[in-house]
Design an enzyme around this catalytic site. Structure first.
Site, PDB file in Angstrom:
ATOM      1  N   ASN A  12      47.366 -16.278 -44.885  1.00 16.38           N
ATOM      2  CA  ASN A  12      46.785 -17.081 -43.789  1.00 16.38           C
ATOM      3  C   ASN A  12      45.804 -18.100 -44.321  1.00 16.38           C
ATOM      4  O   ASN A  12      45.129 -17.850 -45.321  1.00 16.38           O
ATOM      5  CB  ASN A  12      45.962 -16.195 -42.834  1.00 16.38           C
ATOM      6  CG  ASN A  12      46.795 -15.169 -42.108  1.00 16.38           C
ATOM      7  OD1 ASN A  12      47.977 -15.359 -41.885  1.00 16.38           O
ATOM      8  ND2 ASN A  12      46.160 -14.068 -41.750  1.00 16.38           N
ATOM      9  N   ALA A  43      47.467 -11.835 -49.152  1.00 16.66           N
ATOM     10  CA  ALA A  43      47.067 -12.756 -50.222  1.00 16.66           C
ATOM     11  C   ALA A  43      45.667 -12.435 -50.726  1.00 16.66           C
ATOM     12  O   ALA A  43      45.399 -12.520 -51.928  1.00 16.66           O
ATOM     13  CB  ALA A  43      47.145 -14.192 -49.715  1.00 16.66           C
ATOM     14  N   LYS A 209      34.225   2.440 -45.558  1.00 15.27           N
ATOM     15  CA  LYS A 209      33.146   2.579 -44.574  1.00 15.27           C
ATOM     16  C   LYS A 209      32.074   1.512 -44.721  1.00 15.27           C
ATOM     17  O   LYS A 209      30.894   1.768 -44.445  1.00 15.27           O
ATOM     18  CB  LYS A 209      32.506   3.964 -44.720  1.00 15.27           C
ATOM     19  CG  LYS A 209      33.460   5.093 -44.389  1.00 15.27           C
ATOM     20  CD  LYS A 209      32.758   6.415 -44.468  1.00 15.27           C
ATOM     21  CE  LYS A 209      33.496   7.474 -43.663  1.00 15.27           C
ATOM     22  NZ  LYS A 209      32.884   8.786 -43.760  1.00 15.27           N
ATOM     23  N   ASP A 241      39.743  -6.047 -48.081  1.00 12.98           N
ATOM     24  CA  ASP A 241      40.844  -6.537 -48.932  1.00 12.98           C
ATOM     25  C   ASP A 241      40.462  -6.452 -50.406  1.00 12.98           C
ATOM     26  O   ASP A 241      41.290  -6.093 -51.250  1.00 12.98           O
ATOM     27  CB  ASP A 241      41.199  -7.980 -48.569  1.00 12.98           C
ATOM     28  CG  ASP A 241      41.717  -8.097 -47.156  1.00 12.98           C
ATOM     29  OD1 ASP A 241      42.307  -7.108 -46.664  1.00 12.98           O
ATOM     30  OD2 ASP A 241      41.530  -9.155 -46.527  1.00 12.98           O
ATOM     31  N   ASN A 265      34.622   0.069 -54.677  1.00 13.38           N
ATOM     32  CA  ASN A 265      33.350  -0.121 -53.953  1.00 13.38           C
ATOM     33  C   ASN A 265      32.547  -1.254 -54.585  1.00 13.38           C
ATOM     34  O   ASN A 265      32.001  -2.118 -53.885  1.00 13.38           O
ATOM     35  CB  ASN A 265      32.480   1.137 -54.071  1.00 13.38           C
ATOM     36  CG  ASN A 265      32.709   2.125 -52.935  1.00 13.38           C
ATOM     37  OD1 ASN A 265      33.327   1.793 -51.932  1.00 13.38           O
ATOM     38  ND2 ASN A 265      32.209   3.331 -53.107  1.00 13.38           N
ATOM     39  N   SER A 271      31.926  -8.888 -53.306  1.00 15.77           N
ATOM     40  CA  SER A 271      32.671  -9.912 -52.549  1.00 15.77           C
ATOM     41  C   SER A 271      31.919 -10.400 -51.317  1.00 15.77           C
ATOM     42  O   SER A 271      32.116 -11.529 -50.883  1.00 15.77           O
ATOM     43  CB  SER A 271      34.041  -9.376 -52.136  1.00 15.77           C
ATOM     44  OG  SER A 271      33.907  -8.476 -51.063  1.00 15.77           O
ATOM     45  N   GLY A 276      33.506 -16.599 -47.061  1.00 15.20           N
ATOM     46  CA  GLY A 276      34.950 -16.738 -47.245  1.00 15.20           C
ATOM     47  C   GLY A 276      35.513 -15.463 -47.828  1.00 15.20           C
ATOM     48  O   GLY A 276      34.825 -14.745 -48.562  1.00 15.20           O
TER      49      GLY A 276
HETATM   50  O1  RIB Z   1      40.873  -9.101 -43.870  1.00 16.95           O
HETATM   51  C1  RIB Z   1      40.447 -10.402 -43.690  1.00 16.95           C
HETATM   52  C2  RIB Z   1      41.595 -11.280 -43.349  1.00 16.95           C
HETATM   53  O2  RIB Z   1      42.116 -10.888 -42.095  1.00 16.95           O
HETATM   54  C3  RIB Z   1      41.247 -12.738 -43.185  1.00 16.95           C
HETATM   55  O3  RIB Z   1      41.329 -13.451 -44.404  1.00 16.95           O
HETATM   56  C4  RIB Z   1      42.219 -13.211 -42.130  1.00 16.95           C
HETATM   57  O4  RIB Z   1      43.178 -14.098 -42.599  1.00 16.95           O
HETATM   58  C5  RIB Z   1      42.846 -11.946 -41.557  1.00 16.95           C
HETATM   59  O5  RIB Z   1      44.118 -11.801 -42.002  1.00 16.95           O
END
Ligand code: RIB
Length: 292
Positions: A12, A43, A209, A241, A265, A271, A276
């Site tokens: 995205n 991604a 968490k 992520d 962790n 991050s 962003g």
């Molecule tokens: O986990 C965060 C992501 O969730 C964002 O980058 C957004 O694109 C959604 O997919």
């Protein structure tokens, strides 16, 4: 040799507005700033793993628009193999509209080309899945594709990390095919409402968490909490992520579960110090130099 990871998931462009507070239903408020960032759970996780030294291949789809072209270029710059990222004609790329406020966020995702990822795409990527040390998949692409990933990885004896985000119901038999399940607390609750005995059927459930770190729930019901050192939080988008990309890297490298959680962790805590989803994702030396 670097760990070889395949990430199957969404791509995205994140359209991010920062605001002093979240708007209520029907309310208009003025934002403080606007940025476009690379995002998408798939991604994001691919980039997190690549920055930590994994050799990453991405399976997914973008639209035939400027976001799609820009994103493919970005993934290649991050060293990710994009041979299995399809460009879908006449479709938009996935877009996430995100409001960031008070260190938290709200997200609406419009899937665009992500909605076309199909079992056939997974079948075409079978040899990648066979050769991988680990496969990482989320639920931001259609369920039949996710189920095919779980099935194919089982057939090819490749461990799969299933990050059930956002929560979508899979056919019950598929949950047990995941080698590791990594929900956040809300997703774990949703999962337990639908499948009250889910934890009994899985070897390794790792619940993320946020500021409290992660919990490992073992098949016997015992829980081990792996705390995280608090960070200077600016934007939590993509923190989960980063955890997943780092966790997959650690698992693919053969780290024991608790050590993999500590590693993930630390990556995740780093991050959130930048705005962003991907901007603050650390490289390996940053994680290794951090006091876990
Ligand atoms: O986990 C965060 C992501 O969730 C964002 O980058 C957004 O694109 C959604 O997919």
């Amino acid at each position: 040799m670097p760990a070889n990871i395949v990430v199957v998931g969404s791509i995205n462009m994140d359209l991010v507005t920062t605001a002093e507070r979240m708007p209520s239903r029907g309310e208009t408020i003025l934002g403080e700033g606007f940025h476009t960032y690379f995002g998408g759970k798939g991604a994001n996780q691919a980039v997190a793993a690549a920055r930590l030294g994994a050799q990453v291949s991405m399976v997914g789809a973008v639209g035939s628009d400027a976001f799609g072209t820009e994103y493919l270029e970005h993934l290649r710059t991050e060293g990710i193999n994009t041979e299995h990222v399809r460009t879908r004609t006449d479709l938009s790329s996935g877009v996430a509209v995100i409001i960031v406020s008070e260190g938290d966020n709200c997200i609406i995702v419009t899937p665009g080309a992500n909605a076309t990822v199909s079992p056939d795409d997974i079948e075409e990527s079978r040899s990648l899945l066979r050769e991988a040390d680990a496969v990482l998949v989320q639920l931001e692409i259609p369920v039949p594709a996710v189920e095919r990933v779980l099935q194919t990885a089982e057939e090819e004896q490749t461990p799969v990390i299933l990050n059930p985000a956002p929560m979508q119901p899979l056919s019950p038999a598929y949950w047990g095919k995941a080698s590791y399940l990594t929900p956040n607390e809300r997703e774990f609750e949703q999962l337990r409402e639908t499948y009250p005995t889910i934890a009994d059927h899985l070897e390794n459930v790792v619940i993320t968490k946020g500021a409290e770190g992660a919990s490992i729930i073992r098949a016997d019901g015992s829980e081990a909490v792996i705390p995280v050192r608090t960070a200077d939080v600016r934007d939590t988008t993509g923190a989960g992520d980063t955890f997943n990309g780092a966790f997959a890297t650690a698992v693919a490298e053969g780290m024991p579960l608790e050590e993999a959680c500590r590693f993930a962790n630390a990556a995740s805590a780093l991050s959130v110090e930048k705005e962003g989803a991907q901007t603050g994702m650390p490289v390996r030396s940053q994680v290794e130099n951090r006091d876990l």
